[in-house]
Scaffold this active site. Structure first.
Site, PDB file in Angstrom:
ATOM      1  N   HIS A 163     -58.563  -8.749 -38.216  1.00  0.00           N
ATOM      2  CA  HIS A 163     -59.443  -7.591 -38.027  1.00  0.00           C
ATOM      3  C   HIS A 163     -59.261  -7.111 -36.597  1.00  0.00           C
ATOM      4  CE1 HIS A 163     -62.900  -4.935 -37.837  1.00  0.00           C
ATOM      5  NE2 HIS A 163     -63.160  -5.472 -36.656  1.00  0.00           N
ATOM      6  N   GLU A 205     -69.223  -4.098 -32.479  1.00  0.00           N
ATOM      7  CA  GLU A 205     -68.721  -5.364 -33.018  1.00  0.00           C
ATOM      8  C   GLU A 205     -68.723  -6.471 -31.963  1.00  0.00           C
ATOM      9  OE1 GLU A 205     -64.907  -4.368 -34.680  1.00  0.00           O
ATOM     10  OE2 GLU A 205     -65.784  -3.087 -36.233  1.00  0.00           O
ATOM     11  N   ASN A 247     -54.963  -9.063 -44.846  1.00  0.00           N
ATOM     12  CA  ASN A 247     -54.112  -8.538 -43.777  1.00  0.00           C
ATOM     13  C   ASN A 247     -54.285  -9.261 -42.436  1.00  0.00           C
ATOM     14  OD1 ASN A 247     -56.619  -7.476 -43.294  1.00  0.00           O
ATOM     15  ND2 ASN A 247     -56.045  -5.356 -43.714  1.00  0.00           N
ATOM     16  N   TYR A 251     -69.339  -5.162 -41.620  1.00  0.00           N
ATOM     17  CA  TYR A 251     -68.642  -4.166 -42.440  1.00  0.00           C
ATOM     18  C   TYR A 251     -69.587  -3.107 -43.010  1.00  0.00           C
ATOM     19  CZ  TYR A 251     -64.073  -6.538 -42.387  1.00  0.00           C
ATOM     20  OH  TYR A 251     -62.847  -7.069 -42.022  1.00  0.00           O
ATOM     21  N   LYS A 273     -58.558 -13.466 -39.831  1.00  0.00           N
ATOM     22  CA  LYS A 273     -59.193 -13.507 -41.151  1.00  0.00           C
ATOM     23  C   LYS A 273     -58.806 -14.807 -41.880  1.00  0.00           C
ATOM     24  CE  LYS A 273     -59.727  -8.539 -41.937  1.00  0.00           C
ATOM     25  NZ  LYS A 273     -59.269  -7.422 -42.819  1.00  0.00           N
TER      26      LYS A 273
HETATM   27  N1  UDP Z   1     -59.621  -3.160 -47.530  1.00  0.00           N
HETATM   28  C1  UDP Z   1     -59.183  -3.400 -48.819  1.00  0.00           C
HETATM   29  N2  UDP Z   1     -58.809  -2.323 -49.576  1.00  0.00           N
HETATM   30  C2  UDP Z   1     -58.807  -1.049 -49.106  1.00  0.00           C
HETATM   31  C3  UDP Z   1     -59.241  -0.823 -47.789  1.00  0.00           C
HETATM   32  C4  UDP Z   1     -59.644  -1.903 -47.027  1.00  0.00           C
HETATM   33  O1  UDP Z   1     -59.143  -4.519 -49.276  1.00  0.00           O
HETATM   34  O2  UDP Z   1     -58.431  -0.113 -49.830  1.00  0.00           O
HETATM   35  C5  UDP Z   1     -60.064  -4.306 -46.700  1.00  0.00           C
HETATM   36  C6  UDP Z   1     -58.966  -4.760 -45.739  1.00  0.00           C
HETATM   37  O3  UDP Z   1     -59.035  -6.182 -45.624  1.00  0.00           O
HETATM   38  C7  UDP Z   1     -59.370  -4.068 -44.453  1.00  0.00           C
HETATM   39  C8  UDP Z   1     -60.901  -4.146 -44.531  1.00  0.00           C
HETATM   40  O4  UDP Z   1     -61.185  -3.931 -45.913  1.00  0.00           O
HETATM   41  O5  UDP Z   1     -58.828  -4.690 -43.319  1.00  0.00           O
HETATM   42  C9  UDP Z   1     -61.646  -3.135 -43.672  1.00  0.00           C
HETATM   43  O6  UDP Z   1     -61.222  -1.835 -44.003  1.00  0.00           O
HETATM   44  P1  UDP Z   1     -60.912  -0.738 -42.901  1.00  0.00           P
HETATM   45  O7  UDP Z   1     -60.691   0.558 -43.596  1.00  0.00           O
HETATM   46  O8  UDP Z   1     -61.947  -0.784 -41.821  1.00  0.00           O
HETATM   47  O9  UDP Z   1     -59.485  -1.216 -42.319  1.00  0.00           O
HETATM   48  P2  UDP Z   1     -59.100  -1.887 -40.926  1.00  0.00           P
HETATM   49  O10 UDP Z   1     -59.973  -1.283 -39.868  1.00  0.00           O
HETATM   50  O11 UDP Z   1     -59.315  -3.388 -41.083  1.00  0.00           O
HETATM   51  O12 UDP Z   1     -57.646  -1.560 -40.722  1.00  0.00           O
HETATM   52 MG    MG Z   2     -62.006  -0.907 -39.737  1.00  0.00          MG
END
Ligand code: UDP
Ligand code: MG
Length: 150
Positions: A128, A139, A125, A51, A11
């Site tokens: 991805h 994806e 974070n 997303y 990211k």
């Molecule tokens: N995210 C955020 N706030 C939240 C949840 C998600 O900013 O409360 C962002 C974060 O960067 C995350 C991305 O949205 O990695 C995608 O969310 P997902 O729930 O799919 O998490 P991941 O699969 O990346 O762990």
């Molecule tokens: Mg996810």
């Protein structure tokens, strides 16, 4: 156990903070096998498609800006995308990456070591990683042509 492929993205916070090598280092050290990688200019449409399951979330619009590098002044919206393969690769990569919320991620994980929550509440974070088999298949097809995966 099953041989799986999974998508990862470094990211924009990871790119900006020069963590790309660290991400690949940790995944390789965990025994995952790199089978595709490229730099992509992420269009608005591509980001929204990636997303799409989160489109009703309050953080969605900022997430689109984040992944397109708009918070990290990344030129041309460029991002590094890669496919890793291995036994149970989807879960394995998620384990190396750590929990979504960097404050909840184990300290030894990528997100636990290098993630942060901005003052606006956005989770930055670093990586991805596809969440499950269905997401990984979708994806990988979204980011790579079949002939790009070796
Ligand atoms: N995210 C955020 N706030 C939240 C949840 C998600 O900013 O409360 C962002 C974060 O960067 C995350 C991305 O949205 O990695 C995608 O969310 P997902 O729930 O799919 O998490 P991941 O699969 O990346 O762990
Ligand atoms: Mg996810």
């Amino acid at each position: 156990m099953a041989l799986e492929k999974t998508l990862i993205l470094v990211k924009p916070d990871g790119a900006k903070r020069q963590l790309t090598g660290m991400v690949f280092d940790r995944l390789e050290a965990a025994g995952l096998d790199l089978c595709a990688a490229k730099v992509v200019s992420v269009s608005e449409e591509h980001a929204r498609e990636h997303y799409k399951d989160l489109s009703d979330k309050p953080f969605f619009e900022n997430l689109i800006k984040y992944i397109r590098g708009e918070f990290h002044s990344i030129r041309n919206n460029k991002i590094l995308a890669a496919v890793f393969q291995g036994e149970d690769a989807i879960k394995h990569v998620r384990k190396v990456a750590g929990a979504t919320n960097p404050e909840e991620a184990d300290p030894g994980t990528i997100r636990g070591s290098f993630g942060r929550i901005t003052t606006d509440g956005q989770f930055e974070n670093v990586i991805h990683a596809s969440g499950n088999r269905e997401d990984a298949d979708r994806e990988i097809k979204l980011w790579f042509k079949a002939e790009e995966i070796i």
